[in-house]
Scaffold this motif. Sequence first.
Motif, mmCIF file in Angstrom:
data_model
loop_
_atom_site.group_PDB
_atom_site.id
_atom_site.type_symbol
_atom_site.label_atom_id
_atom_site.label_comp_id
_atom_site.label_asym_id
_atom_site.label_seq_id
_atom_site.Cartn_x
_atom_site.Cartn_y
_atom_site.Cartn_z
ATOM 1 N N THR A 24 0.805 -1.215 0.000
ATOM 2 C CA THR A 24 0.000 0.000 0.000
ATOM 3 C C THR A 24 0.840 1.268 0.000
ATOM 4 O OG1 THR A 24 -0.174 -0.113 2.421
ATOM 5 C CG2 THR A 24 -1.946 -1.145 1.142
ATOM 6 N N ASP A 25 2.129 1.189 0.353
ATOM 7 C CA ASP A 25 2.969 2.379 0.405
ATOM 8 C C ASP A 25 3.270 2.870 -0.999
ATOM 9 O OD1 ASP A 25 3.016 2.199 3.130
ATOM 10 O OD2 ASP A 25 4.910 1.096 3.208
ATOM 11 N N ALA A 26 3.154 4.185 -1.188
ATOM 12 C CA ALA A 26 3.394 4.765 -2.510
ATOM 13 C C ALA A 26 4.884 4.755 -2.831
ATOM 14 C CB ALA A 26 2.848 6.171 -2.569
ATOM 15 N N ILE A 27 5.213 4.299 -4.016
ATOM 16 C CA ILE A 27 6.572 4.409 -4.533
ATOM 17 C C ILE A 27 6.719 5.710 -5.301
ATOM 18 C CG2 ILE A 27 8.196 3.411 -6.204
ATOM 19 C CD1 ILE A 27 7.090 0.650 -5.406
ATOM 20 N N VAL A 28 5.693 6.066 -6.049
ATOM 21 C CA VAL A 28 5.652 7.324 -6.791
ATOM 22 C C VAL A 28 4.465 8.128 -6.280
ATOM 23 C CG1 VAL A 28 5.321 8.401 -9.056
ATOM 24 C CG2 VAL A 28 6.698 6.314 -8.843
ATOM 25 N N SER A 29 4.711 9.344 -5.831
ATOM 26 C CA SER A 29 3.643 10.211 -5.332
ATOM 27 C C SER A 29 3.794 11.585 -5.969
ATOM 28 C CB SER A 29 3.705 10.320 -3.806
ATOM 29 O OG SER A 29 2.636 11.104 -3.316
ATOM 30 N N THR A 30 2.757 12.035 -6.665
ATOM 31 C CA THR A 30 2.810 13.306 -7.371
ATOM 32 C C THR A 30 1.400 13.853 -7.535
ATOM 33 O OG1 THR A 30 3.421 14.363 -9.464
ATOM 34 C CG2 THR A 30 2.791 12.057 -9.562
ATOM 35 N N ASP A 31 1.287 15.159 -7.690
ATOM 36 C CA ASP A 31 -0.028 15.765 -7.921
ATOM 37 C C ASP A 31 -0.260 16.052 -9.397
ATOM 38 O OD1 ASP A 31 1.718 17.867 -8.263
ATOM 39 O OD2 ASP A 31 0.850 19.150 -6.716
ATOM 40 N N THR A 32 0.579 15.465 -10.261
ATOM 41 C CA THR A 32 0.409 15.598 -11.709
ATOM 42 C C THR A 32 0.282 14.200 -12.331
ATOM 43 O OG1 THR A 32 2.805 15.609 -12.076
ATOM 44 C CG2 THR A 32 1.720 17.755 -11.779
ATOM 45 N N PRO A 33 -0.240 14.093 -13.563
ATOM 46 C CA PRO A 33 -0.420 12.782 -14.177
ATOM 47 C C PRO A 33 0.888 12.007 -14.350
ATOM 48 C CG PRO A 33 -1.727 14.417 -15.329
ATOM 49 C CD PRO A 33 -0.843 15.172 -14.378
ATOM 50 N N VAL A 34 0.780 10.695 -14.293
ATOM 51 C CA VAL A 34 1.918 9.783 -14.460
ATOM 52 C C VAL A 34 1.735 9.003 -15.756
ATOM 53 C CG1 VAL A 34 2.988 7.671 -13.576
ATOM 54 C CG2 VAL A 34 2.484 9.566 -12.019
ATOM 55 N N PHE A 35 2.804 8.877 -16.515
ATOM 56 C CA PHE A 35 2.805 8.084 -17.742
ATOM 57 C C PHE A 35 3.426 6.738 -17.427
ATOM 58 C CE2 PHE A 35 4.532 7.452 -22.253
ATOM 59 C CZ PHE A 35 3.324 6.959 -22.714
ATOM 60 N N LEU A 36 2.651 5.664 -17.610
ATOM 61 C CA LEU A 36 3.072 4.317 -17.250
ATOM 62 C C LEU A 36 3.234 3.466 -18.508
ATOM 63 C CD1 LEU A 36 3.561 2.123 -15.072
ATOM 64 C CD2 LEU A 36 1.073 1.735 -15.082
ATOM 65 N N VAL A 37 4.404 2.856 -18.679
ATOM 66 C CA VAL A 37 4.712 2.073 -19.871
ATOM 67 C C VAL A 37 4.856 0.605 -19.487
ATOM 68 C CG1 VAL A 37 6.309 1.740 -21.788
ATOM 69 C CG2 VAL A 37 5.885 4.047 -20.898
ATOM 70 N N GLY A 38 4.018 -0.234 -20.109
ATOM 71 C CA GLY A 38 4.076 -1.669 -19.862
ATOM 72 C C GLY A 38 4.953 -2.392 -20.868
ATOM 73 N N GLY A 39 5.014 -3.700 -20.726
ATOM 74 C CA GLY A 39 5.925 -4.502 -21.539
ATOM 75 C C GLY A 39 5.371 -4.945 -22.873
ATOM 76 N N GLY A 67 1.552 10.308 -25.034
ATOM 77 C CA GLY A 67 1.327 10.152 -23.602
ATOM 78 C C GLY A 67 2.345 10.904 -22.777
ATOM 79 N N LEU A 68 3.596 10.857 -23.194
ATOM 80 C CA LEU A 68 4.661 11.534 -22.467
ATOM 81 C C LEU A 68 4.437 13.040 -22.423
ATOM 82 C CD1 LEU A 68 7.362 10.894 -21.043
ATOM 83 C CD2 LEU A 68 8.500 11.349 -23.210
ATOM 84 N N ALA A 69 3.889 13.598 -23.501
ATOM 85 C CA ALA A 69 3.660 15.038 -23.565
ATOM 86 C C ALA A 69 2.626 15.504 -22.542
ATOM 87 C CB ALA A 69 3.206 15.424 -24.972
ATOM 88 N N LEU A 70 1.801 14.581 -22.048
ATOM 89 C CA LEU A 70 0.739 14.934 -21.110
ATOM 90 C C LEU A 70 1.137 14.723 -19.653
ATOM 91 C CD1 LEU A 70 -2.234 13.284 -23.037
ATOM 92 C CD2 LEU A 70 -1.729 15.730 -22.884
ATOM 93 N N CYS A 71 2.331 14.192 -19.420
ATOM 94 C CA CYS A 71 2.731 13.800 -18.063
ATOM 95 C C CYS A 71 4.141 14.289 -17.745
ATOM 96 C CB CYS A 71 2.684 12.281 -17.910
ATOM 97 S SG CYS A 71 1.081 11.542 -18.304
ATOM 98 N N GLN A 72 4.401 14.490 -16.466
ATOM 99 C CA GLN A 72 5.725 14.924 -16.023
ATOM 100 C C GLN A 72 6.539 13.789 -15.420
ATOM 101 O OE1 GLN A 72 5.522 18.431 -13.515
ATOM 102 N NE2 GLN A 72 3.927 19.374 -14.780
ATOM 103 N N THR A 73 5.866 12.695 -15.064
ATOM 104 C CA THR A 73 6.543 11.569 -14.426
ATOM 105 C C THR A 73 6.404 10.336 -15.303
ATOM 106 O OG1 THR A 73 6.026 12.470 -12.235
ATOM 107 C CG2 THR A 73 6.703 10.167 -12.342
ATOM 108 N N LEU A 74 7.506 9.642 -15.533
ATOM 109 C CA LEU A 74 7.552 8.481 -16.422
ATOM 110 C C LEU A 74 7.911 7.239 -15.615
ATOM 111 C CD1 LEU A 74 7.612 7.150 -19.230
ATOM 112 C CD2 LEU A 74 9.943 8.021 -19.509
#
Length: 227
Positions: free
Chosen positions: A2-17, A28-35
Amino acid sequence: MTDAIVSTDTPVFLVGGGTVDKQAFLSGLALCQTLVAADGGADTVLEFDHMPDAVIGDMDSLSLAARRMIPDHRIHQIAEQDSTDFEKCLATIDAPLILGVGFLGARADHMLAAMNALTCQTAKRCVLIGAEDVIFAAPPELALDLPDGCRVSLFPMTQVTGRSAGLHWPIDGITFSPCGRVGTSNRATGPVQLTFDMPGMAIILPRARLEQALQGLAQAPGWPPVP
């Protein structure tokens, strides 16, 4: 978990395999500050000449070459095998929105697992982007500014009821379920209003309607916390 590894008040861009085309990645990257990368998704991030801020997963698909390139403090291994890498990411990312690529496509089992997680973790707002579609879990109420004729597919991951305005085939009075009635290939007659009585519905729109999906979700209420 349950502990957050990434915590931010802006959108996150998540890339799967899974398969990711470069245009979807850059959009997607253009809309987010965290990758963030889900396990082997880090290889895709590096292939597109970027460095993930964090890599989360059991690390069973992260290549040795990628592991050597990424600083150790950015790799967060969660060894348990009771959840997918996507679920691990949803559980440990604290952000107002997660945009995900690399979770829809070639592997049907991976895609179904992602849709299951998407609709079960109601506290997280996440939109998955595929080659043809964008998919997200329906909030209690949603307004979508869609053009006449736009495809709006509704796929229930559990028994769900709701109401609609602006759909060619209204959903009022219908009980949806995975083994019963589903809402494939409905279409908008103009702006759409949707209301659902419980979580569990996946909404599928054309990828070109990502902006409208994000606008609608930004104004939508969330589901009450699970007791």
